[in-house]
Scaffold this motif. Structure first.
Motif, PDB file in Angstrom:
ATOM      1  N   ILE A  14      20.322  68.207  89.005  1.00  0.00           N
ATOM      2  CA  ILE A  14      19.576  67.372  88.057  1.00  0.00           C
ATOM      3  C   ILE A  14      20.405  67.169  86.780  1.00  0.00           C
ATOM      4  CG2 ILE A  14      17.470  67.207  86.648  1.00  0.00           C
ATOM      5  CD1 ILE A  14      16.897  66.943  89.605  1.00  0.00           C
ATOM      6  N   HIS A  16      23.661  67.248  86.385  1.00  0.00           N
ATOM      7  CA  HIS A  16      24.780  66.324  86.590  1.00  0.00           C
ATOM      8  C   HIS A  16      24.300  64.897  86.839  1.00  0.00           C
ATOM      9  CE1 HIS A  16      27.714  69.412  86.262  1.00  0.00           C
ATOM     10  NE2 HIS A  16      27.305  70.072  87.329  1.00  0.00           N
ATOM     11  N   LEU A  17      23.165  64.794  87.482  1.00  0.00           N
ATOM     12  CA  LEU A  17      22.621  63.450  87.754  1.00  0.00           C
ATOM     13  C   LEU A  17      22.292  62.744  86.434  1.00  0.00           C
ATOM     14  CD1 LEU A  17      21.783  61.692  90.198  1.00  0.00           C
ATOM     15  CD2 LEU A  17      19.480  62.618  89.948  1.00  0.00           C
ATOM     16  N   HIS A  20      25.434  61.866  84.637  1.00  0.00           N
ATOM     17  CA  HIS A  20      26.083  60.699  85.241  1.00  0.00           C
ATOM     18  C   HIS A  20      25.418  59.397  84.785  1.00  0.00           C
ATOM     19  CE1 HIS A  20      28.091  58.313  88.309  1.00  0.00           C
ATOM     20  NE2 HIS A  20      26.917  57.843  88.684  1.00  0.00           N
ATOM     21  N   VAL A  21      24.100  59.375  84.839  1.00  0.00           N
ATOM     22  CA  VAL A  21      23.374  58.149  84.482  1.00  0.00           C
ATOM     23  C   VAL A  21      23.601  57.804  83.003  1.00  0.00           C
ATOM     24  CG1 VAL A  21      21.066  57.135  84.246  1.00  0.00           C
ATOM     25  CG2 VAL A  21      21.639  58.497  86.266  1.00  0.00           C
ATOM     26  N   ARG A  24      27.157  56.587  82.254  1.00  0.00           N
ATOM     27  CA  ARG A  24      27.356  55.189  82.659  1.00  0.00           C
ATOM     28  C   ARG A  24      26.668  54.228  81.701  1.00  0.00           C
ATOM     29  NH1 ARG A  24      29.120  54.500  88.309  1.00  0.00           N
ATOM     30  NH2 ARG A  24      28.413  52.358  88.067  1.00  0.00           N
ATOM     31  N   SER A 106      13.173  57.875  88.041  1.00  0.00           N
ATOM     32  CA  SER A 106      14.297  57.044  88.474  1.00  0.00           C
ATOM     33  C   SER A 106      15.232  56.840  87.282  1.00  0.00           C
ATOM     34  CB  SER A 106      13.796  55.692  88.964  1.00  0.00           C
ATOM     35  OG  SER A 106      13.239  54.980  87.881  1.00  0.00           O
ATOM     36  N   ARG A 107      16.373  56.220  87.539  1.00  0.00           N
ATOM     37  CA  ARG A 107      17.293  55.906  86.433  1.00  0.00           C
ATOM     38  C   ARG A 107      16.594  55.039  85.384  1.00  0.00           C
ATOM     39  NH1 ARG A 107      22.517  54.556  90.088  1.00  0.00           N
ATOM     40  NH2 ARG A 107      20.854  53.909  91.432  1.00  0.00           N
ATOM     41  N   GLN A 108      15.837  54.069  85.873  1.00  0.00           N
ATOM     42  CA  GLN A 108      15.147  53.181  84.924  1.00  0.00           C
ATOM     43  C   GLN A 108      14.160  53.953  84.064  1.00  0.00           C
ATOM     44  OE1 GLN A 108      13.575  50.321  87.672  1.00  0.00           O
ATOM     45  NE2 GLN A 108      15.105  48.803  87.118  1.00  0.00           N
ATOM     46  N   ASP A 109      13.433  54.875  84.711  1.00  0.00           N
ATOM     47  CA  ASP A 109      12.471  55.695  83.956  1.00  0.00           C
ATOM     48  C   ASP A 109      13.196  56.465  82.850  1.00  0.00           C
ATOM     49  OD1 ASP A 109      10.484  54.928  85.735  1.00  0.00           O
ATOM     50  OD2 ASP A 109      10.765  56.687  87.008  1.00  0.00           O
TER      51      ASP A 109
ATOM     52  N   MET B  13      28.044  60.908  92.675  1.00  0.00           N
ATOM     53  CA  MET B  13      26.879  60.983  91.782  1.00  0.00           C
ATOM     54  C   MET B  13      26.105  59.662  91.776  1.00  0.00           C
ATOM     55  SD  MET B  13      26.797  64.043  90.864  1.00  0.00           S
ATOM     56  CE  MET B  13      25.335  63.845  89.882  1.00  0.00           C
ATOM     57  N   LEU B  16      24.157  59.661  94.799  1.00  0.00           N
ATOM     58  CA  LEU B  16      23.036  60.591  94.637  1.00  0.00           C
ATOM     59  C   LEU B  16      21.943  59.958  93.761  1.00  0.00           C
ATOM     60  CD1 LEU B  16      21.914  63.445  95.128  1.00  0.00           C
ATOM     61  CD2 LEU B  16      23.125  64.178  93.071  1.00  0.00           C
ATOM     62  N   ALA B  17      22.387  59.308  92.691  1.00  0.00           N
ATOM     63  CA  ALA B  17      21.415  58.645  91.807  1.00  0.00           C
ATOM     64  C   ALA B  17      20.691  57.533  92.556  1.00  0.00           C
ATOM     65  CB  ALA B  17      22.127  58.084  90.571  1.00  0.00           C
ATOM     66  N   TYR B  20      18.247  59.206  94.794  1.00  0.00           N
ATOM     67  CA  TYR B  20      17.151  59.764  93.998  1.00  0.00           C
ATOM     68  C   TYR B  20      16.199  58.642  93.570  1.00  0.00           C
ATOM     69  CZ  TYR B  20      15.045  63.279  90.949  1.00  0.00           C
ATOM     70  OH  TYR B  20      14.186  64.162  90.372  1.00  0.00           O
ATOM     71  N   ASP B  21      16.778  57.531  93.133  1.00  0.00           N
ATOM     72  CA  ASP B  21      15.958  56.372  92.744  1.00  0.00           C
ATOM     73  C   ASP B  21      15.100  55.908  93.917  1.00  0.00           C
ATOM     74  OD1 ASP B  21      16.918  56.382  90.224  1.00  0.00           O
ATOM     75  OD2 ASP B  21      18.061  54.519  90.375  1.00  0.00           O
ATOM     76  N   VAL B  24      12.296  58.345  94.563  1.00  0.00           N
ATOM     77  CA  VAL B  24      11.266  58.184  93.528  1.00  0.00           C
ATOM     78  C   VAL B  24      10.463  56.918  93.791  1.00  0.00           C
ATOM     79  CG1 VAL B  24      10.878  57.716  91.079  1.00  0.00           C
ATOM     80  CG2 VAL B  24      12.500  59.488  91.772  1.00  0.00           C
ATOM     81  N   ARG B  28       6.412  56.682  94.891  1.00  0.00           N
ATOM     82  CA  ARG B  28       5.412  55.909  94.123  1.00  0.00           C
ATOM     83  C   ARG B  28       4.840  54.769  94.970  1.00  0.00           C
ATOM     84  NH1 ARG B  28       8.833  55.577  88.484  1.00  0.00           N
ATOM     85  NH2 ARG B  28       8.725  57.795  88.031  1.00  0.00           N
TER      86      ARG B  28
END
Lengths: 120, 384
Positions: A14, A16-17, A20-21, A24, A106-109, B13, B16-17, B20-21, B24, B28
């Motif tokens: 988590i 590192h994730l 990373h996000v 970027r 999520s990334r957006q969240d 990564m 992975l992201a 993960y997205d 998620v 939902r």
């Protein structure tokens, strides 16, 4: 100049994730595996503009970290909570959390909650 | 994959992201799909999946209808057989990368991603298609349940109306005895058996449910004024024919004015024959002499008159009795028929007994319609 964010989580994946996000998205990210380590990073990195912290961690948990950061008038703290844990969310907000990010996210969240505190 | 170890870590990564997205999103999406109330709710899920994949476009078709805007080059495509397919780049059109996933009643497509869709993207599209198919099925089942609930509500309403307008007991005109049954095929019927002053009225309204119950109510409420007219049929037709014609219903009706001195005036609008049993056992059938209400309105309706002697019987019924069915020995279906009713009428002189014999006899037959039977006996000109 990039903006430094401190990510505190004892789960490396988590941590590192998120790193990373945010990297970027243009942030400088520093990390710590528990609250005690996070306070050490803060001592060394006064440029940290935002902290993102999990709650359940060894040594010093997220609530204690939140209290200590508020005591020293540190940067805003975003707390990661699990969905359905409303007590944790209420307590975190009462202790001064700037906002709460509910897992899973999520990334957006993540970016949606982080953006108001940084100039992204 | 080429590049430095840092590149490798970064791409891992990113993957992975992405994963993960997707997890998620799907977690939902399942909750939202469960709460979906309309097929259109699925469109927003497809649009969000498009964002998660980083695609530029998405489309969803269910039951042959596109629920999203769809470019012409995709509209021309048949439903995909395979899980994914690639289109050649149309001139000036979208990039060639496309994921299209069929499900039972439609398909979902994503396109316009700058890089090829990943295995994770395809899995996301497939999982979403499965979710959409399940949700669509659940919505259909829910719609079916709603339709059934509405119908049940209609039936309850109709039954309530019907119980309000149909008297539980007949007020028998002076000088007569009546044995009767009115038994709806379901919880509400289209049959009617009422008395209004000296008139006994039996009717069979076409259709069932609320419309038939409402019309039965209209007919009952019209009777008090209609029986004051010399031409009962014309009075009923003037009041009711326009409504019946508009709603596409009709009703057969036989009305008998049972006078204390034994005179009987009678009107038969398309109803099965009224049977008269005379003293000597002879049975006379009084057939319809005008069309049913709601079919062809006449200016004048014939009114017949005859006289009963004390002890003589009348038998009125609806087609629930005369058209009760069974399998004949030759394998054909046969009707109970007016001739069997006539035979029973000829053999009995007491109304309660004739009523019981007929209701017993028809038990061996399949009565699929409302069943109404009234046996009337003239007792004589009794003092009031």
């Amino acid at each position: 100049m990039t903006q430094a964010v401190l990510v505190v989580d004892d789960e490396p994946v988590i941590r590192h994730l998120i790193e990373h996000v945010l990297a970027r998205a243009g942030c400088t990210v520093v990390t710590a595996g528990d609250g005690e380590a996070a306070l050490g990073v803060l001592d060394e990195r006064p440029d940290v503009r935002l902290i993102i912290s999990d709650l359940g961690m060894p040594v010093l948990d997220g609530f204690a970290l939140l209290e200590r950061v508020r005591e020293r008038s540190g940067p805003p703290v975003l707390i990661l909570t699990s969905r359905g844990d409303e007590d944790d969310e209420r307590r975190a907000r009462a202790l001064g959390a700037a906002d709460v990010i509910t897992k899973p996210f999520s990334r957006q969240d993540l970016l949606r909650v982080v953006r108001p505190h940084l100039e992204l | 994959m080429t590049g430095t170890p840092d590149d490798l870590v970064a791409s891992t990564m990113t993957a992975l992201a992405d994963a993960y997205d997707q997890v998620v999103f799907l977690e939902r999406a399942v909750r939202r799909a469960v709460g979906a109330t309309h097929t259109a709710d699925l469109v927003s899920l497809v649009e969000e999946a498009q964002d998660v994949m980083g695609a530029r476009g998405s489309a969803l078709t269910v039951g042959g209808t596109w629920l999203t805007r769809v470019p012409h080059w995709l509209r021309a495509q048949p439903r995909p057989d395979a899980r994914t397919f690639t289109l050649s780049r149309p001139t000036g059109g979208e990039p060639p990368h496309l994921v299209a996933v069929p499900f039972e009643h439609g398909w979902v497509a994503f396109w316009g991603k700058p890089t090829p869709f990943t295995a994770g993207d395809v899995r996301l599209a497939e999982t979403l298609a499965h979710l959409i198919a399940s949700t669509e099925e659940a919505l259909e089942a829910r719609a079916e349940r709603l339709r059934a609930e509405v119908e049940a509500h209609d039936r309850r309403t109709a039954a309530h109306v019907w119980r309000q307008v149909i008297p539980s007991t007949l007020k028998v005109p002076r000088g007569y005895a009546v044995a009767s049954t009115l038994k709806p095929a379901r919880d509400v019927g289209g049959d009617l058996l009422v008395t209004q002053g000296e008139w006994l009225v039996i009717a069979d309204v076409s259709g069932k449910g609320v419309p038939a119950a409402l019309f039965t109510g209209m007919l009952v409420s019209t009777l008090p004024l209609a029986v004051e007219h010399a031409d009962l049929g014309a009075a009923l037709a003037r009041a009711l024919h326009p409504y019946l014609e508009e709603v596409g219903m009709f009703t057969t009706l036989a009305a008998l004015k049972l006078c204390p001195d034994g005179r009987v005036q009678y009107v038969n609008l398309g109803h099965p024959p009224v049977l008269v049993r005379h003293e000597d056992g002879e049975v006379r059938a009084l057939p319809a002499h005008a069309p049913p209400l709601g079919t062809f309105a006449l200016d004048r309706y014939p009114v017949s008159e005859f006289r009963l002697r004390p002890g003589e019987l009348l038998c009125v019924y609806t087609d629930g009795l005369s058209e009760a069915e069974r399998n004949a020995p030759d394998g054909e279906r046969e009707l109970f028929g007016v001739h069997r009713i006539e035979a029973h009428v000829a053999e009995h002189t007491e109304p309660g007994e004739l009523h019981r014999v007929l209701t017993d006899a028809v038990r061996a037959w399949e009565v699929t319609d409302d069943f109404t039977l009234a046996v009337v006996q003239y007792l004589g000109d009794l003092p009031s």
